[in-house]
Design an enzyme around this catalytic site. Sequence first.
Site, PDB file in Angstrom:
ATOM      1  N   ASP A   9       0.894  -1.150   0.000  1.00  0.00           N
ATOM      2  CA  ASP A   9       0.000   0.000   0.000  1.00  0.00           C
ATOM      3  C   ASP A   9       0.938   1.206   0.000  1.00  0.00           C
ATOM      4  O   ASP A   9       1.793   1.329   0.887  1.00  0.00           O
ATOM      5  CB  ASP A   9      -0.841  -0.079   1.281  1.00  0.00           C
ATOM      6  CG  ASP A   9      -1.678   1.158   1.507  1.00  0.00           C
ATOM      7  OD1 ASP A   9      -1.462   2.176   0.813  1.00  0.00           O
ATOM      8  OD2 ASP A   9      -2.543   1.113   2.389  1.00  0.00           O
ATOM      9  N   ILE A  10       0.811   2.093  -0.976  1.00  0.00           N
ATOM     10  CA  ILE A  10       1.804   3.164  -1.118  1.00  0.00           C
ATOM     11  C   ILE A  10       1.839   4.092   0.110  1.00  0.00           C
ATOM     12  O   ILE A  10       2.875   4.671   0.411  1.00  0.00           O
ATOM     13  CB  ILE A  10       1.570   3.964  -2.434  1.00  0.00           C
ATOM     14  CG1 ILE A  10       2.863   4.635  -2.858  1.00  0.00           C
ATOM     15  CG2 ILE A  10       0.441   4.970  -2.295  1.00  0.00           C
ATOM     16  CD1 ILE A  10       2.879   5.116  -4.280  1.00  0.00           C
ATOM     17  N   ASN A  23      -6.455  13.816  -9.912  1.00  0.00           N
ATOM     18  CA  ASN A  23      -7.217  14.371 -11.048  1.00  0.00           C
ATOM     19  C   ASN A  23      -6.886  15.861 -11.122  1.00  0.00           C
ATOM     20  O   ASN A  23      -6.288  16.413 -10.194  1.00  0.00           O
ATOM     21  CB  ASN A  23      -8.716  14.092 -10.890  1.00  0.00           C
ATOM     22  CG  ASN A  23      -9.264  14.742  -9.645  1.00  0.00           C
ATOM     23  OD1 ASN A  23      -9.224  15.963  -9.503  1.00  0.00           O
ATOM     24  ND2 ASN A  23      -9.750  13.938  -8.702  1.00  0.00           N
ATOM     25  N   GLY A  31      -9.633   5.649  -5.288  1.00  0.00           N
ATOM     26  CA  GLY A  31      -8.398   4.909  -5.550  1.00  0.00           C
ATOM     27  C   GLY A  31      -7.247   5.324  -4.656  1.00  0.00           C
ATOM     28  O   GLY A  31      -7.419   5.575  -3.456  1.00  0.00           O
ATOM     29  N   VAL A  32      -6.076   5.413  -5.263  1.00  0.00           N
ATOM     30  CA  VAL A  32      -4.883   5.719  -4.481  1.00  0.00           C
ATOM     31  C   VAL A  32      -4.939   7.164  -3.953  1.00  0.00           C
ATOM     32  O   VAL A  32      -4.456   7.468  -2.860  1.00  0.00           O
ATOM     33  CB  VAL A  32      -3.612   5.432  -5.330  1.00  0.00           C
ATOM     34  CG1 VAL A  32      -3.404   6.422  -6.423  1.00  0.00           C
ATOM     35  CG2 VAL A  32      -2.402   5.318  -4.451  1.00  0.00           C
ATOM     36  N   ASP A  33      -5.582   8.035  -4.724  1.00  0.00           N
ATOM     37  CA  ASP A  33      -5.757   9.444  -4.328  1.00  0.00           C
ATOM     38  C   ASP A  33      -6.513   9.511  -2.988  1.00  0.00           C
ATOM     39  O   ASP A  33      -6.074  10.191  -2.036  1.00  0.00           O
ATOM     40  CB  ASP A  33      -6.567  10.138  -5.447  1.00  0.00           C
ATOM     41  CG  ASP A  33      -6.489  11.652  -5.381  1.00  0.00           C
ATOM     42  OD1 ASP A  33      -5.743  12.153  -4.522  1.00  0.00           O
ATOM     43  OD2 ASP A  33      -7.182  12.315  -6.185  1.00  0.00           O
ATOM     44  N   SER A 116      -2.780   5.915 -13.728  1.00  0.00           N
ATOM     45  CA  SER A 116      -3.800   5.722 -14.782  1.00  0.00           C
ATOM     46  C   SER A 116      -4.334   4.293 -14.900  1.00  0.00           C
ATOM     47  O   SER A 116      -5.249   4.054 -15.682  1.00  0.00           O
ATOM     48  CB  SER A 116      -3.293   6.163 -16.173  1.00  0.00           C
ATOM     49  OG  SER A 116      -3.348   7.568 -16.267  1.00  0.00           O
ATOM     50  N   TYR A 120      -8.780   5.436 -14.412  1.00  0.00           N
ATOM     51  CA  TYR A 120      -8.542   6.027 -15.740  1.00  0.00           C
ATOM     52  C   TYR A 120      -8.374   4.978 -16.846  1.00  0.00           C
ATOM     53  O   TYR A 120      -8.219   5.327 -18.018  1.00  0.00           O
ATOM     54  CB  TYR A 120      -7.331   6.978 -15.700  1.00  0.00           C
ATOM     55  CG  TYR A 120      -7.659   8.356 -15.124  1.00  0.00           C
ATOM     56  CD1 TYR A 120      -8.946   8.681 -14.682  1.00  0.00           C
ATOM     57  CD2 TYR A 120      -6.683   9.347 -15.023  1.00  0.00           C
ATOM     58  CE1 TYR A 120      -9.240   9.940 -14.151  1.00  0.00           C
ATOM     59  CE2 TYR A 120      -6.976  10.610 -14.507  1.00  0.00           C
ATOM     60  CZ  TYR A 120      -8.257  10.891 -14.071  1.00  0.00           C
ATOM     61  OH  TYR A 120      -8.544  12.138 -13.568  1.00  0.00           O
TER      62      TYR A 120
END
Length: 338
Positions: A9-10, A23, A31-33, A116, A120
């Site tokens: 997990d980043i 975005n 998501g990751v954001d 992406s 995306y």
Amino acid sequence: MPIQIVRNDITKMEVDAIVNAANPTLMGGGGVDGAIHRAAGPGLLEECMHLGRCPEGEAKITGGHNLHCKYIIHTVGPIWEGGKYGEKETLESCYMRSLELAKEHGCETVAFPLISAGAYGYPRAEALRVAIDSVSRFLEDNDMTVYIVIFDRASFEIGEKLFRDIEEYIDDRYADEHAESRESRLLRSEMPRKNIFGSIMPTASADMAPAPKPAASSLDEAMKQLDESFSEMLLRKIDEEGMTDAQCYKKANIDRKLFSKIRSDKNYRPSKPTAIAFAIALELPLDETREMLEKAGFALSHASKFDIIIEYFIEHGNYNIFEINEALFAFDQSLLGA
Ligand code: AR6
């Protein structure tokens, strides 16, 4: 290892900078954001409000807030529309702009998600390829450790055909080796061997072995008969190939500092992935790869998937270490380089 593919997990990565797949509003998302904003805390959104919008392919930087990193780099990947709208170039630009920003801020370690490749819609195997190609291009002129963080197993696919090919190759060799019973192996080793014309050949013995060196009369003497060491063979091969040191260690995905250690220590004992990485960088054929490994105290065997995958790539003349690492990763094996 300059490029590493890791499963994590980043938000848990302890690096100088992590990259966010954002975005253009930079106001958070899914998501990751979403995961990064949740883990970093509300201070991140507040800082992002002062940044304005971020166009596709560009990147902006903030502090790390509650994360284990100094910085978060926000980049906006392309939305996949079939690949005819410059998606690849935009994605490459995301990696380049993010790495340039990281460099400007003195970062030595950076972690990327697969930009992406989620909401995306960029095909995952291709997104990974762009990530690895862009990062390795950047690392040709820069020293940094870059992690490509894969979140879940489903996010990872090497090309399906390559995967099946390797699987078959492993099956053929791994199965053969393991299917043979102990008895039949014993029998085989004791049976006189026949050549294709049916006549008996000598079993592996002094008849076939290369002439042994004369026995040394003392330990001192024996030491003088030492063969060329791993590091000596490596340096000799680099010269013979007409490569520079940097060309070789970069192609091997080996850190510059480690290479200097090997260069200055004639008796350096590398790990197996390091030794193989050099053999790959030098594009050695299988027999020379085995010879180089032997000097470091290792062998290639069909009892190990890792070894069979290496053999597969060498036999197919594919010496691209990053492609080899993608395949090793897909088969849950350790990666080449150091
Ligand atoms: N750690 C590492 N990777 C992750 C994590 C995590 N915690 N969570 C997801 N991934 P995505 P995009 C992987 O959708 O495609 C957002 O709403 C995931 O498996 O996060 O660039 C933004 O606000 C996938 O491989 O980003 C944008 O609107 C990769 O991260 C939009 O999504 C990227 O998936 C951006 O879409």
